[in-house]
Motif scaffolding. Sequence first.
Motif, PDB file in Angstrom:
ATOM      1  N   ALA A 108       0.834  -1.212   0.000  1.00 40.46           N
ATOM      2  CA  ALA A 108       0.000   0.000   0.000  1.00 40.46           C
ATOM      3  C   ALA A 108       0.859   1.248   0.000  1.00 40.46           C
ATOM      4  O   ALA A 108       0.507   2.261  -0.623  1.00 40.46           O
ATOM      5  CB  ALA A 108      -0.945  -0.025   1.190  1.00 40.46           C
ATOM      6  N   ALA A 109       1.992   1.214   0.697  1.00 40.15           N
ATOM      7  CA  ALA A 109       2.890   2.380   0.735  1.00 40.15           C
ATOM      8  C   ALA A 109       3.469   2.673  -0.637  1.00 40.15           C
ATOM      9  O   ALA A 109       3.666   3.837  -0.994  1.00 40.15           O
ATOM     10  CB  ALA A 109       4.017   2.139   1.740  1.00 40.15           C
ATOM     11  N   VAL A 110       3.710   1.629  -1.416  1.00 40.75           N
ATOM     12  CA  VAL A 110       4.232   1.810  -2.767  1.00 40.75           C
ATOM     13  C   VAL A 110       3.163   2.414  -3.668  1.00 40.75           C
ATOM     14  O   VAL A 110       3.435   3.282  -4.491  1.00 40.75           O
ATOM     15  CB  VAL A 110       4.743   0.474  -3.342  1.00 40.75           C
ATOM     16  N   ALA A 111       1.933   1.979  -3.500  1.00 41.89           N
ATOM     17  CA  ALA A 111       0.821   2.443  -4.332  1.00 41.89           C
ATOM     18  C   ALA A 111       0.422   3.882  -4.018  1.00 41.89           C
ATOM     19  O   ALA A 111      -0.151   4.557  -4.868  1.00 41.89           O
ATOM     20  CB  ALA A 111      -0.383   1.522  -4.159  1.00 41.89           C
ATOM     21  N   ALA A 112       0.734   4.332  -2.795  1.00 40.31           N
ATOM     22  CA  ALA A 112       0.303   5.683  -2.356  1.00 40.31           C
ATOM     23  C   ALA A 112       1.057   6.778  -3.079  1.00 40.31           C
ATOM     24  O   ALA A 112       2.090   6.663  -3.589  1.00 40.31           O
ATOM     25  CB  ALA A 112       0.493   5.831  -0.858  1.00 40.31           C
TER      26      ALA A 112
END
Length: 112
Positions: A108-112
Motif C-alpha cells: 500500500a505504501a508503494v501504491a500511495a
Amino acid sequence: MTADRSNTSRWAHVAERLPVHLEDLSGPAAGTVELPLHLTWSGLRSFDIGDEKLLLGLYRIVLTNGLRDDLIGYLNAELLVRHWPRLRIAVGKPVRTCWEQRFPELVAAVAA
C-alpha cells in the motif's frame, strides 16, 4: 535423483527471519544507531537516522543481512513503511517479495 522442492520456497530462509507483525519492529525512530560487526563487517557502522541517505543504508543492511532479532531491534515499523518505496528497490527481489507478501501495508505504501 533430486529431491522435489516444488513445495519449498527458494526464499524460505528470508521469510523465516521476518517478524510476526510489522508492529514488532521497535527500533529507534531518531538518533544514531551503531550496527554490530555481524551486520557490517567492513565500512560504515554508525548511522544517523535523521539523515535519509544513512537511514536507507542502515535499513538495506539490516533487511538484507539481519536475523529476526536484528530486524526487530534496529528497524522501526513507521520508518520502514514510509521509506519502503525506495527501500524495496535496494534490497533485491527475494527480500522485497517476502516482506510484501507478509505485510500488505508495504504494498500500500508503494501504491500511495
